[in-house]
Design a protein around this motif. Structure first.
Motif, mmCIF file in Angstrom:
data_model
loop_
_atom_site.group_PDB
_atom_site.id
_atom_site.type_symbol
_atom_site.label_atom_id
_atom_site.label_comp_id
_atom_site.label_asym_id
_atom_site.label_seq_id
_atom_site.Cartn_x
_atom_site.Cartn_y
_atom_site.Cartn_z
ATOM 1 N N TYR A 38 -23.480 34.908 61.327
ATOM 2 C CA TYR A 38 -24.918 34.852 61.091
ATOM 3 C C TYR A 38 -25.548 33.944 62.143
ATOM 4 O O TYR A 38 -25.032 32.871 62.439
ATOM 5 C CB TYR A 38 -25.208 34.298 59.690
ATOM 6 C CG TYR A 38 -26.664 34.014 59.480
ATOM 7 C CD1 TYR A 38 -27.536 35.015 59.090
ATOM 8 C CD2 TYR A 38 -27.196 32.749 59.705
ATOM 9 C CE1 TYR A 38 -28.882 34.764 58.923
ATOM 10 C CE2 TYR A 38 -28.531 32.487 59.540
ATOM 11 C CZ TYR A 38 -29.369 33.494 59.147
ATOM 12 O OH TYR A 38 -30.705 33.250 58.991
ATOM 13 N N ARG A 39 -26.680 34.395 62.682
ATOM 14 C CA ARG A 39 -27.417 33.584 63.648
ATOM 15 C C ARG A 39 -28.906 33.662 63.336
ATOM 16 O O ARG A 39 -29.402 34.679 62.856
ATOM 17 C CB ARG A 39 -27.176 34.082 65.063
ATOM 18 C CG ARG A 39 -25.778 33.826 65.568
ATOM 19 C CD ARG A 39 -25.705 34.080 67.066
ATOM 20 N NE ARG A 39 -24.435 33.664 67.600
ATOM 21 C CZ ARG A 39 -23.391 34.478 67.749
ATOM 22 N NH1 ARG A 39 -23.471 35.729 67.402
ATOM 23 N NH2 ARG A 39 -22.273 34.018 68.251
ATOM 24 N N SER A 40 -29.611 32.596 63.678
ATOM 25 C CA SER A 40 -31.067 32.584 63.577
ATOM 26 C C SER A 40 -31.637 32.972 64.940
ATOM 27 O O SER A 40 -30.929 32.910 65.955
ATOM 28 C CB SER A 40 -31.547 31.193 63.184
ATOM 29 O OG SER A 40 -31.324 30.290 64.253
ATOM 30 N N SER A 42 -33.535 31.223 66.800
ATOM 31 C CA SER A 42 -33.407 30.050 67.674
ATOM 32 C C SER A 42 -32.013 29.962 68.278
ATOM 33 O O SER A 42 -31.855 29.642 69.460
ATOM 34 C CB SER A 42 -33.704 28.760 66.896
ATOM 35 O OG SER A 42 -35.054 28.728 66.499
ATOM 36 N N GLN A 43 -30.986 30.235 67.475
ATOM 37 C CA GLN A 43 -29.618 30.186 67.981
ATOM 38 C C GLN A 43 -29.372 31.273 69.020
ATOM 39 O O GLN A 43 -28.695 31.045 70.021
ATOM 40 C CB GLN A 43 -28.622 30.328 66.826
ATOM 41 C CG GLN A 43 -28.608 29.131 65.906
ATOM 42 C CD GLN A 43 -27.813 29.392 64.639
ATOM 43 O OE1 GLN A 43 -27.802 30.491 64.106
ATOM 44 N NE2 GLN A 43 -27.143 28.360 64.160
ATOM 45 N N VAL A 44 -29.936 32.460 68.805
ATOM 46 C CA VAL A 44 -29.767 33.555 69.758
ATOM 47 C C VAL A 44 -30.483 33.223 71.065
ATOM 48 O O VAL A 44 -29.959 33.462 72.157
ATOM 49 C CB VAL A 44 -30.277 34.885 69.171
ATOM 50 C CG1 VAL A 44 -30.284 35.985 70.218
ATOM 51 C CG2 VAL A 44 -29.414 35.305 67.978
ATOM 52 N N GLU A 46 -31.110 30.269 72.230
ATOM 53 C CA GLU A 46 -30.417 29.153 72.854
ATOM 54 C C GLU A 46 -29.169 29.615 73.604
ATOM 55 O O GLU A 46 -28.930 29.216 74.737
ATOM 56 C CB GLU A 46 -30.032 28.140 71.763
ATOM 57 C CG GLU A 46 -29.479 26.845 72.258
ATOM 58 C CD GLU A 46 -29.205 25.909 71.094
ATOM 59 O OE1 GLU A 46 -28.044 25.539 70.915
ATOM 60 O OE2 GLU A 46 -30.161 25.579 70.368
ATOM 61 N N THR A 47 -28.364 30.448 72.952
ATOM 62 C CA THR A 47 -27.130 30.963 73.544
ATOM 63 C C THR A 47 -27.017 32.439 73.215
ATOM 64 O O THR A 47 -26.651 32.792 72.096
ATOM 65 C CB THR A 47 -25.894 30.223 72.981
ATOM 66 O OG1 THR A 47 -26.087 28.823 73.134
ATOM 67 C CG2 THR A 47 -24.636 30.657 73.685
ATOM 68 N N ASP A 80 -37.954 32.697 62.977
ATOM 69 C CA ASP A 80 -37.528 31.600 62.101
ATOM 70 C C ASP A 80 -38.569 30.490 62.110
ATOM 71 O O ASP A 80 -38.327 29.387 61.682
ATOM 72 C CB ASP A 80 -36.156 31.075 62.517
ATOM 73 C CG ASP A 80 -36.106 30.529 63.932
ATOM 74 O OD1 ASP A 80 -37.155 30.509 64.609
ATOM 75 O OD2 ASP A 80 -35.019 30.136 64.373
ATOM 76 N N GLU A 133 -28.893 32.128 53.927
ATOM 77 C CA GLU A 133 -28.860 31.800 55.347
ATOM 78 C C GLU A 133 -30.270 31.725 55.932
ATOM 79 O O GLU A 133 -30.575 30.870 56.760
ATOM 80 C CB GLU A 133 -28.042 32.834 56.136
ATOM 81 C CG GLU A 133 -26.576 32.851 55.768
ATOM 82 C CD GLU A 133 -26.253 33.855 54.667
ATOM 83 O OE1 GLU A 133 -27.179 34.345 53.989
ATOM 84 O OE2 GLU A 133 -25.065 34.126 54.463
ATOM 85 N N THR A 137 -32.167 28.466 57.541
ATOM 86 C CA THR A 137 -32.754 28.528 58.879
ATOM 87 C C THR A 137 -34.213 28.107 58.854
ATOM 88 O O THR A 137 -34.670 27.339 59.708
ATOM 89 C CB THR A 137 -32.630 29.959 59.446
ATOM 90 O OG1 THR A 137 -31.249 30.291 59.550
ATOM 91 C CG2 THR A 137 -33.290 30.089 60.793
ATOM 92 N N GLU A 140 -34.567 24.358 58.359
ATOM 93 C CA GLU A 140 -34.296 23.633 59.597
ATOM 94 C C GLU A 140 -35.493 23.662 60.530
ATOM 95 O O GLU A 140 -35.772 22.684 61.227
ATOM 96 C CB GLU A 140 -33.081 24.231 60.312
ATOM 97 C CG GLU A 140 -31.753 23.883 59.684
ATOM 98 C CD GLU A 140 -30.596 24.547 60.403
ATOM 99 O OE1 GLU A 140 -30.743 24.931 61.579
ATOM 100 O OE2 GLU A 140 -29.545 24.687 59.768
#
Length: 149
Positions: A38-40, A42-44, A46-47, A80, A133, A137, A140
């Motif tokens: 699982y990714r948000s 923001s995480q996608v 970022e990387t 998010d 999840e 997110t 955060e």
């Protein structure tokens, strides 16, 4: 007599080790496609993941972002609260009934060329439900609002 017992013990240990390795190998092979990270957004951002990596993207469907295309395909933006990512639904099933703007959702698919290609969508199953999840997110990012308050 002792050497026969010793040989049997060694044979049993070898068979047990082979069975254990085989079981671990089969479990690993079974989970090869079964584990979806699982990714948000923001995480996608970022990387960026590999284009061949299948994962879950969760967040809120941005208001005013759903655009219908041919058949069951449509585009929307998932956010998010900090980052917005464009999503193209390319699955075969019709849009879930409870999928709507401003609601939490989880899309499963691939991130390619700056766009998430969703093959499956999970939407809330009642008016107050949001995937854990997605709630984490949004908390955060500081944009979560409890629907019960």
């Amino acid at each position: 007599m002792k050497s026969l017992r010793k040989r049997r013990r060694i044979q049993v240990l070898i068979v047990a080790a082979i069975a254990l390795l085989l079981a671990v190998g089969l479990i690993g092979f079974g989970f090869r496609d079964g584990i979806n990270l699982y990714r948000s957004p923001s995480q996608v951002a970022e990387t960026a993941p590999d284009p061949d990596e299948y994962f879950q993207l969760g967040g809120l469907v941005k208001d005013g972002s759903i655009v219908n295309r041919d058949g069951v395909a449509f585009d929307f933006v998932i956010t998010d609260g900090a980052v917005e990512l464009p999503v193209s639904y390319i699955g075969r099933d019709p849009r879930p009934d409870l999928f709507s703007e401003g609601q939490g959702t989880i899309a499963k698919g691939y991130f390619r060329n700056g766009r998430f290609e969703a093959q499956d969508l999970l939407a809330k199953h009642d008016e107050t439900y949001m995937p854990r999840e997605v709630v984490d997110t949004l908390k955060e990012a500081g944009v979560y609002q409890d629907p019960n308050s």
